[in-house]
Design a protein around this motif. Structure first.
Motif, mmCIF file in Angstrom:
data_model
loop_
_atom_site.group_PDB
_atom_site.id
_atom_site.type_symbol
_atom_site.label_atom_id
_atom_site.label_comp_id
_atom_site.label_asym_id
_atom_site.label_seq_id
_atom_site.Cartn_x
_atom_site.Cartn_y
_atom_site.Cartn_z
ATOM 1 N N VAL A 54 26.361 -9.117 51.346
ATOM 2 C CA VAL A 54 26.025 -10.336 50.616
ATOM 3 C C VAL A 54 25.782 -11.482 51.589
ATOM 4 N N GLU A 55 26.570 -11.539 52.653
ATOM 5 C CA GLU A 55 26.378 -12.591 53.656
ATOM 6 C C GLU A 55 25.008 -12.458 54.321
ATOM 7 N N ALA A 56 24.589 -11.224 54.566
ATOM 8 C CA ALA A 56 23.266 -11.005 55.153
ATOM 9 C C ALA A 56 22.166 -11.435 54.187
ATOM 10 N N PHE A 57 22.359 -11.173 52.902
ATOM 11 C CA PHE A 57 21.412 -11.608 51.871
ATOM 12 C C PHE A 57 21.329 -13.138 51.878
ATOM 13 N N LYS A 58 22.478 -13.782 51.948
ATOM 14 C CA LYS A 58 22.520 -15.245 51.972
ATOM 15 C C LYS A 58 21.732 -15.800 53.154
ATOM 16 N N LYS A 59 21.977 -15.277 54.337
ATOM 17 C CA LYS A 59 21.296 -15.763 55.539
ATOM 18 C C LYS A 59 19.788 -15.529 55.444
ATOM 19 N N ALA A 60 19.406 -14.372 54.924
ATOM 20 C CA ALA A 60 17.984 -14.055 54.809
ATOM 21 C C ALA A 60 17.292 -14.992 53.820
ATOM 22 N N TYR A 61 17.959 -15.279 52.705
ATOM 23 C CA TYR A 61 17.373 -16.180 51.710
ATOM 24 C C TYR A 61 17.253 -17.597 52.254
ATOM 25 N N LEU A 62 18.328 -18.109 52.868
ATOM 26 C CA LEU A 62 18.305 -19.483 53.362
ATOM 27 C C LEU A 62 17.341 -19.660 54.530
ATOM 28 N N ALA A 63 17.081 -18.578 55.254
ATOM 29 C CA ALA A 63 16.080 -18.654 56.314
ATOM 30 C C ALA A 63 14.695 -18.906 55.734
ATOM 31 N N ARG A 64 14.477 -18.442 54.516
ATOM 32 C CA ARG A 64 13.189 -18.616 53.852
ATOM 33 C C ARG A 64 13.145 -19.887 53.010
ATOM 34 N N VAL A 65 14.292 -20.262 52.452
ATOM 35 C CA VAL A 65 14.373 -21.442 51.576
ATOM 36 C C VAL A 65 15.518 -22.325 52.095
ATOM 37 N N PRO A 66 15.283 -23.096 53.155
ATOM 38 C CA PRO A 66 16.364 -23.871 53.781
ATOM 39 C C PRO A 66 17.050 -24.862 52.846
ATOM 40 N N ASP A 67 16.309 -25.372 51.861
ATOM 41 C CA ASP A 67 16.907 -26.324 50.931
ATOM 42 C C ASP A 67 17.450 -25.638 49.682
ATOM 43 N N GLY A 68 17.488 -24.314 49.700
ATOM 44 C CA GLY A 68 18.012 -23.566 48.565
ATOM 45 C C GLY A 68 19.530 -23.508 48.574
ATOM 46 N N THR A 69 20.081 -22.939 47.496
ATOM 47 C CA THR A 69 21.525 -22.770 47.354
ATOM 48 C C THR A 69 21.814 -21.307 47.051
ATOM 49 N N PHE A 70 22.668 -20.704 47.836
ATOM 50 C CA PHE A 70 23.078 -19.323 47.616
ATOM 51 C C PHE A 70 24.571 -19.343 47.278
ATOM 52 N N ILE A 71 24.916 -18.787 46.128
ATOM 53 C CA ILE A 71 26.305 -18.796 45.670
ATOM 54 C C ILE A 71 26.810 -17.368 45.569
ATOM 55 N N THR A 72 27.847 -17.051 46.323
ATOM 56 C CA THR A 72 28.492 -15.748 46.193
ATOM 57 C C THR A 72 29.552 -15.854 45.107
ATOM 58 N N PRO A 73 29.361 -15.194 43.969
ATOM 59 C CA PRO A 73 30.286 -15.387 42.849
ATOM 60 C C PRO A 73 31.621 -14.689 43.079
ATOM 61 N N VAL A 74 32.642 -15.169 42.402
ATOM 62 C CA VAL A 74 33.979 -14.591 42.425
ATOM 63 C C VAL A 74 34.311 -14.163 41.001
ATOM 64 N N HIS A 75 34.831 -12.954 40.845
ATOM 65 C CA HIS A 75 35.159 -12.470 39.505
ATOM 66 C C HIS A 75 36.000 -13.486 38.736
ATOM 67 N N GLY A 76 35.538 -13.824 37.544
ATOM 68 C CA GLY A 76 36.332 -14.636 36.631
ATOM 69 C C GLY A 76 36.314 -16.125 36.893
ATOM 70 N N GLU A 77 35.568 -16.595 37.897
ATOM 71 C CA GLU A 77 35.534 -18.021 38.204
ATOM 72 C C GLU A 77 34.204 -18.620 37.762
ATOM 73 N N TRP A 78 34.314 -19.744 37.057
ATOM 74 C CA TRP A 78 33.118 -20.420 36.559
ATOM 75 C C TRP A 78 32.385 -21.114 37.697
ATOM 76 N N ILE A 79 31.064 -21.049 37.649
ATOM 77 C CA ILE A 79 30.190 -21.770 38.557
ATOM 78 C C ILE A 79 29.497 -22.850 37.728
ATOM 79 N N GLU A 80 29.670 -24.101 38.125
ATOM 80 C CA GLU A 80 29.039 -25.212 37.417
ATOM 81 C C GLU A 80 27.799 -25.625 38.194
ATOM 82 N N LEU A 81 26.652 -25.508 37.554
ATOM 83 C CA LEU A 81 25.391 -25.831 38.213
ATOM 84 C C LEU A 81 24.687 -27.009 37.527
#
Length: 261
Positions: free
Chosen positions: A234-261
């Motif tokens: 997942v960390e490699a996916f994050k780095k690869a995505y942000l290399a292409r979209v520097p102003d993007g946001t990559f969120i690694t989710p945690v089971h059972g925790e809400w993400i507020e966007l």
């Protein structure tokens, strides 16, 4: 105030609970039997709708439990819809067959079914696939569930949710084929919940896909399927995505925790 007005909670594999306005959607409900999480179906706080990308066992096993408690509307591909109704023994009006490009407006959000395919390069046929891949879970002994294992290899619906504000959330799985890139790029989602991959080459392709479709927020799924995936993937996916979209946001989710966007 949140930028997108969306709350998302990862449950397991491709299952998320999403608050969209005053309604709650649960995607691909497979939680209780998932060995990659300690959660079970009771982690779902509300469920007005269920959406199914496809009907393989690792996307459906908690449907009966959630239906008994919440009686949600169920949105799925057209051939699968009948088997779902038979399996649950419910009136068909509770199941919505979602043909490709079907879009329904439920007030708090619109939902559109996008054509997909389950890409699995098996060297055996469909009968052998069902025999080899269906686990020894009690639920998989049900004849309707076995039928759905076959249908799940043919029918695939990714889903695009659009809020009244215009914000778009894509729930997507399988492989980033050229036709999938074209379909999803045309929709231009703001938030993309994307199935991760394991190999370095596939990670790069997933990052290419996320960048090509214009996603500004990426959330990966499927990285707990057997409870044995390396977090470095997942960390490699994050780095690869942000290399292409520097102003993007990559969120690694945690089971059972809400993400507020």
């Amino acid at each position: 105030m949140s930028k997108y007005g969306v709350s998302i909670k990862w449950l397991a594999v491709a299952s998320f609970e999403m608050k969209l306005g005053n309604k709650t959607v649960v995607t691909d409900p497979y939680i209780t039997e998932c060995v990659g999480t300690k959660l079970d179906w009771t982690a779902v706080e509300n469920c007005d709708f269920i959406t199914l990308t496809h009907s393989h066992w690792d996307h459906i096993t908690d449907i009966p439990r959630l239906y008994q408690k919440f009686e949600p509307k169920i949105l799925t591909a057209e051939m699968t819809a009948l088997e779902i109704a038979k399996w649950l023994d419910i009136w068909p009006s509770k199941v919505y067959p979602m043909y490709p490009n079907t879009e329904l407006d439920f007030g708090d959000f619109k939902v559109k079914a996008l054509y997909g395919r389950h890409i699995f390069n098996a060297k055996w046929g469909i009968r052998s696939y069902v025999e080899k891949r269906a686990p020894k879970l009690e639920v998989c002994k049900d004849p309707y569930v076995l039928k759905m294992q076959e249908l799940g290899s043919f029918e695939y619906r990714n889903f695009l949710f659009t809020l009244p504000s215009g914000i778009k959330i894509l729930h997507w799985g399988s492989a980033p084929t050229p036709e999938q890139i074209a379909i999803c790029k045309a929709e231009a989602p703001d938030i993309a919940i994307i199935q991760r991959a394991g190999s370095p080459a596939q990670i790069e392709k997933r990052a290419d896909f996320a960048a090509a479709i214009g996603a500004k927020v990426v959330i990966p799924h499927h990285h707990d399927f057997q409870g044995a995936d390396d977090p470095a993937v997942v960390e490699a996916f994050k780095k690869a995505y942000l290399a292409r979209v520097p102003d993007g946001t990559f969120i690694t989710p945690v089971h059972g925790e809400w993400i507020e966007l």
